[in-house]
Design an enzyme around this catalytic site. Sequence first.
Site, mmCIF file in Angstrom:
data_model
loop_
_atom_site.group_PDB
_atom_site.id
_atom_site.type_symbol
_atom_site.label_atom_id
_atom_site.label_comp_id
_atom_site.label_asym_id
_atom_site.label_seq_id
_atom_site.Cartn_x
_atom_site.Cartn_y
_atom_site.Cartn_z
ATOM 1 N N ASP A 1 -39.337 61.040 61.048
ATOM 2 C CA ASP A 1 -39.555 61.321 62.437
ATOM 3 C C ASP A 1 -41.126 60.942 62.898
ATOM 4 O OD1 ASP A 1 -39.768 62.903 64.830
ATOM 5 O OD2 ASP A 1 -40.754 64.650 63.890
ATOM 6 N N GLU B 1 -35.663 58.442 64.161
ATOM 7 C CA GLU B 1 -35.641 59.103 65.535
ATOM 8 C C GLU B 1 -36.021 58.041 66.795
ATOM 9 O OE1 GLU B 1 -35.720 63.194 66.893
ATOM 10 O OE2 GLU B 1 -37.776 62.622 67.259
ATOM 11 N N ASP C 1 -42.324 68.454 61.366
ATOM 12 C CA ASP C 1 -42.214 67.225 61.485
ATOM 13 C C ASP C 1 -41.190 66.523 59.972
ATOM 14 O OD1 ASP C 1 -43.689 66.516 63.480
ATOM 15 O OD2 ASP C 1 -45.322 66.979 62.232
#
Length: 180
Positions: free
Chosen positions: A7, A66, A138
């Site tokens: 992420d 992502e 996160d």
Amino acid sequence: MRILGIDPGLRHTGWGIIDADGPRLKHIANGICMSQGDDLAQRLLSLFDQLSTVIRAHSPDSAAVEQTFVNKDGAGTLKLGQARGIAMLVPARAGLPVGEYAPNAVKKTVVGVGHADKRQVAHMVAMQLPGVEIAGSDAADALAIAICHAHHGGRVAHQQTAPTSGLAAAIARAEAQATI
């Protein structure tokens, strides 16, 4: 298959490692890379070094990152894009295939709804990886990205993107048929 989910973020880049054996998922590790340094170049180098250490320590077979979404702050989006570049570069440099997933696709895969909030994502990650101790939101997002990648069979080419034209759709179908 061992999967690294990332992420990306300039201040905090979450990471999570899972093992996927068919539908069975097992948590291996997770954490957050905290960028360090006084300028952008030093912060990006710090993220590069930390993610490289994660890959050396856990030897993943593939990675998933992502995709960046555009927000109101153009400068913030650009900086996030640079951190995302590091998140893609490190596993690619290690020879890993890298999948990309839209945030809504990750949430839909893990939670069942594309607009889930961070608490819902963390809860469902914990449900799918019993006993996991998540290092922070996160890291939960990174584990969700890894889970999404596992549920999509670890496929990497053009994930979560739809053809934009009839010609593109025909080409995509032909490519899919060629691989069968």
